[in-house]
Design an enzyme around this catalytic site. Structure first.
Site, PDB file in Angstrom:
ATOM      1  N   LYS A   1       0.353   3.517  -3.036  1.00  0.00           N
ATOM      2  CA  LYS A   1      -0.627   4.342  -3.213  1.00  0.00           C
ATOM      3  C   LYS A   1      -0.163   5.883  -2.928  1.00  0.00           C
ATOM      4  O   LYS A   1      -0.790   6.782  -3.740  1.00  0.00           O
ATOM      5  CB  LYS A   1      -1.672   4.233  -2.038  1.00  0.00           C
ATOM      6  CG  LYS A   1      -2.439   2.854  -2.226  1.00  0.00           C
ATOM      7  CD  LYS A   1      -3.258   2.253  -1.347  1.00  0.00           C
ATOM      8  CE  LYS A   1      -4.009   1.058  -1.620  1.00  0.00           C
ATOM      9  NZ  LYS A   1      -4.477  -0.069  -0.622  1.00  0.00           N
TER      10      LYS A   1
ATOM     11  N   TYR B   1      -3.879   2.998   7.600  1.00  0.00           N
ATOM     12  CA  TYR B   1      -5.227   2.148   7.778  1.00  0.00           C
ATOM     13  C   TYR B   1      -6.066   2.833   8.822  1.00  0.00           C
ATOM     14  O   TYR B   1      -6.171   4.180   9.045  1.00  0.00           O
ATOM     15  CB  TYR B   1      -5.204   0.649   8.052  1.00  0.00           C
ATOM     16  CG  TYR B   1      -3.875   0.006   7.271  1.00  0.00           C
ATOM     17  CD1 TYR B   1      -4.399  -0.205   5.617  1.00  0.00           C
ATOM     18  CD2 TYR B   1      -2.778  -0.257   7.490  1.00  0.00           C
ATOM     19  CE1 TYR B   1      -3.414  -0.537   4.769  1.00  0.00           C
ATOM     20  CE2 TYR B   1      -1.986  -0.823   6.628  1.00  0.00           C
ATOM     21  CZ  TYR B   1      -2.147  -1.192   5.401  1.00  0.00           C
ATOM     22  OH  TYR B   1      -1.391  -1.441   4.364  1.00  0.00           O
TER      23      TYR B   1
ATOM     24  N   TYR C   1      -3.640  -1.600 -10.425  1.00  0.00           N
ATOM     25  CA  TYR C   1      -3.805  -1.595  -9.082  1.00  0.00           C
ATOM     26  C   TYR C   1      -2.862  -2.634  -8.245  1.00  0.00           C
ATOM     27  O   TYR C   1      -2.026  -2.224  -7.552  1.00  0.00           O
ATOM     28  CB  TYR C   1      -5.087  -1.532  -8.250  1.00  0.00           C
ATOM     29  CG  TYR C   1      -5.057  -1.726  -6.794  1.00  0.00           C
ATOM     30  CD1 TYR C   1      -4.852  -0.607  -6.063  1.00  0.00           C
ATOM     31  CD2 TYR C   1      -5.566  -2.916  -6.057  1.00  0.00           C
ATOM     32  CE1 TYR C   1      -4.708  -1.057  -4.583  1.00  0.00           C
ATOM     33  CE2 TYR C   1      -5.547  -2.934  -4.839  1.00  0.00           C
ATOM     34  CZ  TYR C   1      -5.096  -1.929  -4.200  1.00  0.00           C
ATOM     35  OH  TYR C   1      -4.830  -2.044  -2.652  1.00  0.00           O
TER      36      TYR C   1
ATOM     37  N   VAL D   1       1.143  -3.692   3.955  1.00  0.00           N
ATOM     38  CA  VAL D   1       1.092  -5.011   4.623  1.00  0.00           C
ATOM     39  C   VAL D   1       2.105  -5.834   4.299  1.00  0.00           C
ATOM     40  O   VAL D   1       2.407  -6.948   5.077  1.00  0.00           O
ATOM     41  CB  VAL D   1      -0.304  -6.064   4.128  1.00  0.00           C
ATOM     42  CG1 VAL D   1      -1.404  -5.219   4.584  1.00  0.00           C
ATOM     43  CG2 VAL D   1      -0.075  -6.098   2.663  1.00  0.00           C
TER      44      VAL D   1
ATOM     45  N   SER E   1       0.486  -1.270   0.061  1.00  0.00           N
ATOM     46  CA  SER E   1      -0.078   0.038  -0.101  1.00  0.00           C
ATOM     47  C   SER E   1       0.911   1.312   0.022  1.00  0.00           C
ATOM     48  O   SER E   1       0.335   2.492  -0.060  1.00  0.00           O
ATOM     49  CB  SER E   1      -1.170  -0.032   1.151  1.00  0.00           C
ATOM     50  OG  SER E   1      -2.032  -0.689   1.021  1.00  0.00           O
TER      51      SER E   1
HETATM   52  N1  GLU Z   1      -2.199  -5.557  -2.320  1.00  0.00           N
HETATM   53  C1  GLU Z   1      -3.157  -5.351  -1.108  1.00  0.00           C
HETATM   54  C2  GLU Z   1      -4.587  -5.259  -1.112  1.00  0.00           C
HETATM   55  O1  GLU Z   1      -5.001  -4.633  -1.996  1.00  0.00           O
HETATM   56  C3  GLU Z   1      -2.518  -4.046  -0.443  1.00  0.00           C
HETATM   57  C4  GLU Z   1      -2.373  -4.297   0.934  1.00  0.00           C
HETATM   58  C5  GLU Z   1      -2.068  -3.241   1.869  1.00  0.00           C
HETATM   59  O2  GLU Z   1      -0.696  -2.869   1.532  1.00  0.00           O
HETATM   60  O3  GLU Z   1      -2.667  -2.549   2.399  1.00  0.00           O
HETATM   61  O4  GLU Z   1      -5.140  -6.187  -0.550  1.00  0.00           O
END
Ligand code: GLU
Length: 304
Positions: free
Chosen positions: A66, A240, A188, A258, A63
Site C-alpha cells: 500500500k 492497522y 489490489y 499479514v 499490505s
Molecule cells: N491481501 C490482504 C487483504 O486485503 C492484505 C492483508 C494485509 O496485509 O493487511 O486482506
C-alpha cells in the site's frame, strides 16, 4: 554504530517469542509458510547493509504494498488525492465496513483496504498498464529485476474475498471507484501478492528515509515534502489499529503486512525490514515488532 552486532543482539533477544502468535491462514498460500522464519536487514543512508537470519528469503509483502501504490497515486494526483481518501488513523480493523458506510464511502486513510482500493482505482485511470508500472516501480526501488507478483496468491485472495469485494462494492455505490469493481480488486490483490526479501524491502524503503534527495524512481516523482507526508501517514496509519502501540514502542514510521513483514524508516539514518510470519491478534508480526522495539531502544535512534 555497530549495526551488525546490534542486529545479532536483537535477534537473540526476540528468540524467546518464537512460538508466540499465529501465521495468517485465510488463504492456503500464506498458511503454508514456515512460521519459524526470521530475517532482518538494515540499510543505512550511506548504503551500508547489515542483515541477520533469513533476510534473503522472499515472502508475501501484502499490505506493505500500500505504501508503493500510494507513492504512485500521490505522484500523479498530488494534494487532490485527499478528496477521495482521508489521512486519519482508523482505529478499526483494516477491512472494516462499518466506518466506510458511516463516512459515505471516503476511506479513513490509504493504508486500510478501502483506501488502498481507491488508490488502485486511481492507478487504473492514471497509467496505461498499471500492473506493469507498479512492478517496474518496485523493481527499480529495490534494485532487483526479477521481483514479481505471485499470481496464485492473488487468485486465491480473490476467490475468498467476500469482505474485500463488499468494500469495493460499497465504494462503487458511493461513486468513489470509477473503474470496474472486478478490475480494482484484481489490481489490489496483485499489488499485495508481490514477494520481496528483507534485503530488497529495506532497499525499497531507503527512498522514503532519504528526504535530502528528490524521489524519482521509474518515472514516479515525489517532492521532499511529499516524502515527509508519506512518512507521517506511515507513522499514524501504518500498523492497522495498533499504530499507536507501534509509535509508542518503536517510534518509527513504517508499514506492516499479514505476510509477517514490517518495513520502517529512521529518517536520514536508515531503513529496516524485518520478517517473521507469526502475527499478533491485530495482524502485526510478533517478533518483527519486538525486534524493532529492541533496535530503537538499543540504538536510541527513533523519530522522538
Ligand atoms: N491481501 C490482504 C487483504 O486485503 C492484505 C492483508 C494485509 O496485509 O493487511 O486482506
Amino acid at each position: 554504530m555497530d549495526y551488525k552486532t546490534i542486529l545479532e543482539d536483537v535477534y537473540a533477544s526476540v528468540k524467546p517469542l518464537s512460538n508466540v502468535g499465529r501465521v495468517a491462514d485465510y488463504i492456503p498460500e500464506l498458511a503454508k509458510v514456515n512460521p519459524d522464519k526470521f530475517g532482518i536487514c538494515l540499510n543505512t543512508i550511506g548504503n551500508d547493509v547489515y542483515s541477520v537470519g533469513d533476510a534473503y528469503e522472499r515472502f508475501s509483502i501484502q499490505s506493505i504494498s500500500k505504501v508503493f501504490a500510494l507513492a504512485m497515486a500521490l505522484s500523479v494526483k498530488g494534494e487532490s488525492l485527499w478528496k477521495r481518501v482521508g489521512k486519519e488513523p482508523s482505529g478499526t480493523a483494516f477491512n472494516s465496513l462499518v466506518q466506510l458506510e458511516v463516512e459515505h464511502g471516503i476511506p479513513r486513510n490509504p493504508f486500510i483496504n478501502a483506501g488502498a482500493m481507491v488508490v488502485a482505482d486511481i492507478l487504473l485511470t492514471s497509467f496505461e498498464n498499471p500492473a506493469e508500472k507498479y512492478l517496474e516501480f518496485v523493481r527499480t526501488l529495490c534494485g532487483s529485476n526479477d521481483v514479481d507478483y505471485n499470481d496464485q496468491v492473488a487468485r486465491s485472495e480473490r476467490e475468498t474475498a467476500y469482505l474485500n469485494a463488499a468494500i469495493a462494492n460499497l465504494l462503487k455505490y458511493h461513486k468513489n471507484i470509477e473503474c470496474d469493481v472486478e478490475e480494482v480488486l484484481r489490481l489490489y490483490f496483485l499489488t499485495c501478492s508481490v514477494e520481496l526479501n528483507c534485503h530488497e524491502l529495506a532497499k525499497a524503503f531507503l527512498a522514503f528515509a532519504n528526504h535530502a534527495e528528490p524521489f524519482s524512481h521509474a518515472g514516479i516523482e515525489l517532492t521532499r515534502s511529499q516524502i515527509k507526508r508519506m512518512n507521517a501517514i506511515m507513522q499514524t496509519c501504518g500498523f492497522y489499529d495498533e499504530a499507536g502501540e507501534f509509535s509508542y514502542l518503536v517510534g518509527l514510521p513504517g508499514k506492516s503486512g499479514v505476510g509477517g513483514g514490517i518495513a520502517a524508516i529512521c529518517p536520514m539514518r536508515y531503513s529496516v525490514a524485518v520478517w517473521s510470519p507469526r502475527l499478533n491478534s491485530k495482524g502485526n508480526s510478533v517478533m518483527g515488532m519486538k525486534a524493532l522495539e529492541e533496535l530503537t531502544t538499543v540504538t536510541n535512534e527513533s523519530i522522538f
